[in-house]
Design a protein around this motif. Sequence first.
Motif, PDB file in Angstrom:
ATOM      1  N   LEU A 265       0.829  -1.211   0.000  1.00 24.16           N
ATOM      2  CA  LEU A 265       0.000   0.000   0.000  1.00 24.16           C
ATOM      3  C   LEU A 265       0.861   1.257   0.000  1.00 24.16           C
ATOM      4  CD1 LEU A 265      -2.804  -1.039   2.517  1.00 24.16           C
ATOM      5  CD2 LEU A 265      -3.086  -0.645   0.073  1.00 24.16           C
ATOM      6  N   LYS A 266       1.965   1.218   0.726  1.00 20.60           N
ATOM      7  CA  LYS A 266       2.862   2.383   0.747  1.00 20.60           C
ATOM      8  C   LYS A 266       3.531   2.580  -0.613  1.00 20.60           C
ATOM      9  CE  LYS A 266       3.853   2.708   5.680  1.00 20.60           C
ATOM     10  NZ  LYS A 266       4.877   2.648   6.747  1.00 20.60           N
ATOM     11  N   ASP A 267       3.839   1.468  -1.295  1.00 25.57           N
ATOM     12  CA  ASP A 267       4.389   1.571  -2.659  1.00 25.57           C
ATOM     13  C   ASP A 267       3.367   2.237  -3.586  1.00 25.57           C
ATOM     14  OD1 ASP A 267       6.717   0.361  -1.860  1.00 25.57           O
ATOM     15  OD2 ASP A 267       6.144  -1.642  -2.574  1.00 25.57           O
ATOM     16  N   ILE A 268       2.109   1.818  -3.445  1.00 22.15           N
ATOM     17  CA  ILE A 268       1.042   2.422  -4.252  1.00 22.15           C
ATOM     18  C   ILE A 268       0.891   3.899  -3.904  1.00 22.15           C
ATOM     19  CG2 ILE A 268      -1.440   2.415  -4.720  1.00 22.15           C
ATOM     20  CD1 ILE A 268      -1.383  -0.610  -4.244  1.00 22.15           C
ATOM     21  N   LEU A 269       1.018   4.221  -2.623  1.00 26.30           N
ATOM     22  CA  LEU A 269       0.905   5.618  -2.180  1.00 26.30           C
ATOM     23  C   LEU A 269       2.018   6.466  -2.785  1.00 26.30           C
ATOM     24  CD1 LEU A 269      -0.540   7.684  -0.373  1.00 26.30           C
ATOM     25  CD2 LEU A 269       0.954   6.972   1.507  1.00 26.30           C
ATOM     26  N   ASP A 270       3.239   5.897  -2.837  1.00 29.57           N
ATOM     27  CA  ASP A 270       4.359   6.621  -3.456  1.00 29.57           C
ATOM     28  C   ASP A 270       4.077   6.867  -4.940  1.00 29.57           C
ATOM     29  OD1 ASP A 270       5.696   6.650  -1.073  1.00 29.57           O
ATOM     30  OD2 ASP A 270       6.932   4.892  -1.512  1.00 29.57           O
ATOM     31  N   GLU A 271       3.585   5.833  -5.626  1.00 24.34           N
ATOM     32  CA  GLU A 271       3.247   5.973  -7.041  1.00 24.34           C
ATOM     33  C   GLU A 271       2.130   6.991  -7.227  1.00 24.34           C
ATOM     34  OE1 GLU A 271       3.312   5.491 -11.102  1.00 24.34           O
ATOM     35  OE2 GLU A 271       4.754   4.807  -9.586  1.00 24.34           O
ATOM     36  N   ASN A 272       1.171   6.952  -6.333  1.00 25.04           N
ATOM     37  CA  ASN A 272       0.066   7.908  -6.359  1.00 25.04           C
ATOM     38  C   ASN A 272       0.582   9.341  -6.226  1.00 25.04           C
ATOM     39  OD1 ASN A 272      -1.698   9.501  -4.097  1.00 25.04           O
ATOM     40  ND2 ASN A 272      -3.033   8.655  -5.679  1.00 25.04           N
ATOM     41  N   THR A 273       1.521   9.542  -5.308  1.00 25.72           N
ATOM     42  CA  THR A 273       2.093  10.883  -5.085  1.00 25.72           C
ATOM     43  C   THR A 273       2.845  11.360  -6.325  1.00 25.72           C
ATOM     44  OG1 THR A 273       2.307  10.450  -2.709  1.00 25.72           O
ATOM     45  CG2 THR A 273       3.634  12.248  -3.625  1.00 25.72           C
ATOM     46  N   ARG A 274       3.645  10.450  -6.929  1.00 24.63           N
ATOM     47  CA  ARG A 274       4.379  10.812  -8.147  1.00 24.63           C
ATOM     48  C   ARG A 274       3.420  11.145  -9.287  1.00 24.63           C
ATOM     49  NH1 ARG A 274       7.721   6.528  -6.435  1.00 24.63           N
ATOM     50  NH2 ARG A 274       6.644   5.062  -7.808  1.00 24.63           N
ATOM     51  N   THR A 275       2.353  10.364  -9.395  1.00 29.12           N
ATOM     52  CA  THR A 275       1.368  10.605 -10.458  1.00 29.12           C
ATOM     53  C   THR A 275       0.725  11.975 -10.302  1.00 29.12           C
ATOM     54  OG1 THR A 275       0.905   8.237 -10.647  1.00 29.12           O
ATOM     55  CG2 THR A 275      -0.750   9.744 -11.528  1.00 29.12           C
ATOM     56  N   ILE A 276       0.369  12.328  -9.081  1.00 32.58           N
ATOM     57  CA  ILE A 276      -0.246  13.641  -8.836  1.00 32.58           C
ATOM     58  C   ILE A 276       0.723  14.756  -9.204  1.00 32.58           C
ATOM     59  CG2 ILE A 276      -1.094  15.197  -7.031  1.00 32.58           C
ATOM     60  CD1 ILE A 276      -2.250  12.708  -5.635  1.00 32.58           C
ATOM     61  N   GLU A 277       1.994  14.581  -8.851  1.00 36.80           N
ATOM     62  CA  GLU A 277       3.007  15.603  -9.181  1.00 36.80           C
ATOM     63  C   GLU A 277       3.146  15.740 -10.696  1.00 36.80           C
ATOM     64  OE1 GLU A 277       6.503  14.260  -7.209  1.00 36.80           O
ATOM     65  OE2 GLU A 277       5.859  14.945  -5.224  1.00 36.80           O
ATOM     66  N   GLU A 278       3.183  14.589 -11.401  1.00 35.18           N
ATOM     67  CA  GLU A 278       3.308  14.614 -12.859  1.00 35.18           C
ATOM     68  C   GLU A 278       2.105  15.291 -13.509  1.00 35.18           C
ATOM     69  OE1 GLU A 278       3.795  10.567 -13.933  1.00 35.18           O
ATOM     70  OE2 GLU A 278       5.843  10.413 -13.158  1.00 35.18           O
ATOM     71  N   MET A 279       0.919  15.003 -12.982  1.00 34.87           N
ATOM     72  CA  MET A 279      -0.290  15.605 -13.552  1.00 34.87           C
ATOM     73  C   MET A 279      -0.325  17.107 -13.298  1.00 34.87           C
ATOM     74  SD  MET A 279      -3.378  12.812 -13.186  1.00 34.87           S
ATOM     75  CE  MET A 279      -3.261  12.619 -11.417  1.00 34.87           C
ATOM     76  N   ASN A 280       0.125  17.529 -12.132  1.00 35.94           N
ATOM     77  CA  ASN A 280       0.174  18.967 -11.850  1.00 35.94           C
ATOM     78  C   ASN A 280       1.166  19.671 -12.778  1.00 35.94           C
ATOM     79  OD1 ASN A 280      -1.715  19.496  -9.738  1.00 35.94           O
ATOM     80  ND2 ASN A 280      -0.387  18.438  -8.289  1.00 35.94           N
ATOM     81  N   GLU A 281       2.291  18.997 -13.040  1.00 32.96           N
ATOM     82  CA  GLU A 281       3.264  19.559 -13.989  1.00 32.96           C
ATOM     83  C   GLU A 281       2.668  19.641 -15.388  1.00 32.96           C
ATOM     84  OE1 GLU A 281       6.657  17.052 -13.740  1.00 32.96           O
ATOM     85  OE2 GLU A 281       7.252  17.743 -11.730  1.00 32.96           O
ATOM     86  N   TYR A 282       1.891  18.610 -15.745  1.00 34.72           N
ATOM     87  CA  TYR A 282       1.247  18.588 -17.066  1.00 34.72           C
ATOM     88  C   TYR A 282       0.247  19.722 -17.207  1.00 34.72           C
ATOM     89  CZ  TYR A 282      -1.286  16.686 -21.112  1.00 34.72           C
ATOM     90  OH  TYR A 282      -1.869  16.516 -22.340  1.00 34.72           O
ATOM     91  N   VAL A 283      -0.528  19.957 -16.151  1.00 35.05           N
ATOM     92  CA  VAL A 283      -1.500  21.062 -16.179  1.00 35.05           C
ATOM     93  C   VAL A 283      -0.775  22.395 -16.331  1.00 35.05           C
ATOM     94  CG1 VAL A 283      -3.184  22.344 -14.802  1.00 35.05           C
ATOM     95  CG2 VAL A 283      -3.310  19.856 -14.908  1.00 35.05           C
TER      96      VAL A 283
END
Length: 369
Positions: free
Chosen positions: A302-320
Amino acid sequence: MNILPVGFVTFTGKEVPYNTSAGTSGIKNMPDFYPNSSIEKTLGSHHSYRKDKVYFAAPMEFISDDIKERVDFVVYDNEPSYPTIDEVKRNYLGTNRTDYRKHFENVREYYYRREMGGFASSNEAKYQQWQSAVCTGLYDKAGDLRYRKETAEDEVKALRAEKAAINAGIESTNKEIAAQLKLKQGLKKYIRALEKIQSPFEELGNILPNGISSENKLYETAEKRVSVAKEKSDGQKALENSAMYNEGREAYPYDGLKYGKYEDTTATYKALDDIKKEGFKISGKKNHFSGTDDIKNTIKKLKDILDENTRTIEEMNEYVTELREKLKSTNSKIKEKSSFIQECKNKLMPLFDELANFYKKQGIKVIKK
C-alpha cells in the motif's frame, strides 16, 4: 483594358453522339457543357425512339422542333449572372470563400461565345467582355490580401480548435487529480488502520501458545473426569443388576465410601466439556491471529502504491502547468492573427469599394434564377 482571348473557336450548335441510357450525368462532364448550361430532354416529348445524340446550342440560338426530333437532349448555353455585390463583400470582408474570379470569367467567356455564334450584336458582346474583364482585374487586385486573410482565418480556426483541446485536457486532468487525491486520503487512512491493528496482532501471536496449552489441559482434564465418572457409573449399574450382588448384599455393608458424596462428581467438568463442544476455542481460531506477516506485506504494498500515487499527482500537476503555458501561447497567437485579419480587412475595404463603385457605375445587374 485589353481583353484576353479565349482562343479561336467557331461557336455554332452541334450534334454529338451520346449514350442516352446514361441519362444527364454524362452530359455534364462533356467539354461543351458550361456552369450556366441547362438540359432539356426531348426523348418522349418530340420523338419516341432513342437517337443517342445530344445537341449543344450556341448562346441565344433558336432551337427548332426539327433539331429536337433529331436528338435526345438539347443543352442550352444560358447567360451567366454576375455575383451580387453583397456576396462579393462577404468574400472580401467576411468568411465567404467563393472564388468569384470564375464567375466573372464565365461571363466573359459566355459573351465571347455569343460574339462568335453571331446571334447577338458584336459590339454589345465585346463591351460585355470588357466589363467582365475589368471586374476580374479589380477582383485579382485584392487577391493576395484575400489569400493572406483567409490563410490567417484558417490558422485562427485551427488555433481555436487547439485551444478547446487544451482546455479539455486541463479539465480532464484536474478531474483525475481530484480522484487521485481522494485515493491518496483513502490509502493513508487504510494504512493507519492496519498499523494500529498490527501491534495487537503481534501480541496475540505471542500469547497464543500459552493460551492454547492452557485450553488443551483444561479440556483434557474435564474430558477424563467425565469419562471416568461415566465408566464407574456404568460399572456400578452392571454390578447392582448382577445376581451375585443382589443375593450376597450382606457381604457388602456399603456400596462406596460412607461419606463419599462428591467422590465422582462431574458437575463442573460436564459443563466444561459442553463448552468445549460449543464455546470459543483459542486453538480453533489461531489462524485468525497469525496474519502479522500478511499485514506487514499489505502495508508495504500500500505504501508503494501511495508513493506511485504521489508521483502521479506531481506529474499531472506539472502537465497542467505545461498546458496552461501552451494555452497562454495559443491565446497570444489567436490575438496576433486576429489583429492581422483586421488589418487585411482594413486594406481590403478600399479595394472592395473600387469594385463596388464599378458595379454601380456600370449598372451591373444580377440575373435572378
